[in-house]
Design an enzyme around this catalytic site. Sequence first.
Site, PDB file in Angstrom:
ATOM      1  N   ASP A   1       0.803  -1.235   0.000  1.00 19.36           N
ATOM      2  CA  ASP A   1       0.000   0.000   0.000  1.00 19.36           C
ATOM      3  C   ASP A   1       0.836   1.285   0.000  1.00 19.36           C
ATOM      4  O   ASP A   1       0.288   2.382  -0.129  1.00 19.36           O
ATOM      5  CB  ASP A   1      -0.979   0.003   1.192  1.00 19.36           C
ATOM      6  CG  ASP A   1      -0.290  -0.192   2.548  1.00 19.36           C
ATOM      7  OD1 ASP A   1       0.878   0.213   2.704  1.00 19.36           O
ATOM      8  OD2 ASP A   1      -0.941  -0.749   3.460  1.00 19.36           O
TER       9      ASP A   1
ATOM     10  N   HIS B   1       6.784  -7.689  -1.420  1.00 18.24           N
ATOM     11  CA  HIS B   1       5.660  -8.114  -2.271  1.00 18.24           C
ATOM     12  C   HIS B   1       5.285  -7.066  -3.314  1.00 18.24           C
ATOM     13  O   HIS B   1       4.207  -7.146  -3.898  1.00 18.24           O
ATOM     14  CB  HIS B   1       4.445  -8.471  -1.404  1.00 18.24           C
ATOM     15  CG  HIS B   1       4.646  -9.722  -0.606  1.00 18.24           C
ATOM     16  ND1 HIS B   1       3.836 -10.096   0.444  1.00 18.24           N
ATOM     17  CD2 HIS B   1       5.575 -10.702  -0.702  1.00 18.24           C
ATOM     18  CE1 HIS B   1       4.270 -11.243   0.952  1.00 18.24           C
ATOM     19  NE2 HIS B   1       5.327 -11.632   0.282  1.00 18.24           N
TER      20      HIS B   1
ATOM     21  N   ASN C   1       1.332  -8.189  17.795  1.00 18.12           N
ATOM     22  CA  ASN C   1       0.160  -8.717  17.098  1.00 18.12           C
ATOM     23  C   ASN C   1      -0.959  -8.914  18.122  1.00 18.12           C
ATOM     24  O   ASN C   1      -0.672  -9.165  19.284  1.00 18.12           O
ATOM     25  CB  ASN C   1       0.497 -10.073  16.447  1.00 18.12           C
ATOM     26  CG  ASN C   1      -0.419 -10.384  15.275  1.00 18.12           C
ATOM     27  OD1 ASN C   1      -1.633 -10.390  15.417  1.00 18.12           O
ATOM     28  ND2 ASN C   1       0.159 -10.626  14.119  1.00 18.12           N
TER      29      ASN C   1
END
Length: 250
Positions: free
Chosen positions: A108, A125, A224
């Site tokens: 993004d 990625h 997380n």
Amino acid sequence: MSLEQALTEVRSWIDQAARVVVLTGAGISTDSGIPDFRGPQGVWTRNPAAERLSTIDNYLTEPQVRRDAWQARLGHSAWRAQPNRAHEALVGLERRGKLHALITQNIDELHQIAGNSPELVIEVHGTMRRAMCWQCGERSPMLETLARVQAGEPDPGCRSCGGILKSDTIYFGQALDQEVLARALQAAGEADVLIAVGSTLQVYPIAEVVPIAHRSGGRVVIVNRESTALDDLADALLRGSISEILPVIC
Ligand code: NAD
């Protein structure tokens, strides 16, 4: 140890560290309004069929998959998203001179938009903000191609060679860029502290940065709200909201 104590301890590790390496996954951008894939509200958790849009064989052989993928890109939440406090905290870490590398699985570009130096961001990625031709490899701004979709081309082809266009991201079944991967793995081996943020740590080879940092003597911090596949290797597990935790530790 309570979360408060763990946060204090991690802050002191970062204060003492010369080289902090951060790995970010989709979880850092959920508070910017971009859903993750595998979290409880993830795109694939809710609709397993969506995975086909990111699988290279389906994409190349099924025109309907490409048409669906172009519509999904057009409506992608990232076009409206702004960096959140977690992205800003990593800009602060860079300003303190601590950030050695920012390895991201995200596509993004919110790290660069927040203000991290592009040279420090290792996009394993790729990026959704660029299109690429599968045939001739030409890259171009994604918004240019999306304008063609909006103007009525459901599956626009490459303007130079007529080949299939896709986003310049790594699909399932597609190999990672070996140079980019090598940079990421090397940086992990040089980390005094490696912070893995918002990734399930299931996707290899990039999850390998965690064992590499651990074996090289770096401290491993995992941030997380759920458990991850590599929690056993963590020196500190910070369970909670990423956009609340990162400003505290950075
Ligand atoms: P994932 O979707 O597999 O997992 C995200 C993890 O973050 C989950 O464990 C979830 O519980 C946690 N999480 C989500 N929001 C959180 C929050 N606010 N606070 C704390 N924890 C939170 O992530 P992944 O392994 O990075 O995704 C797979 C791939 O999908 C990525 O490698 C990336 O290429 C792509 N992807 C990118 C984006 C993006 O660019 N923003 C979004 C979705 C998927």
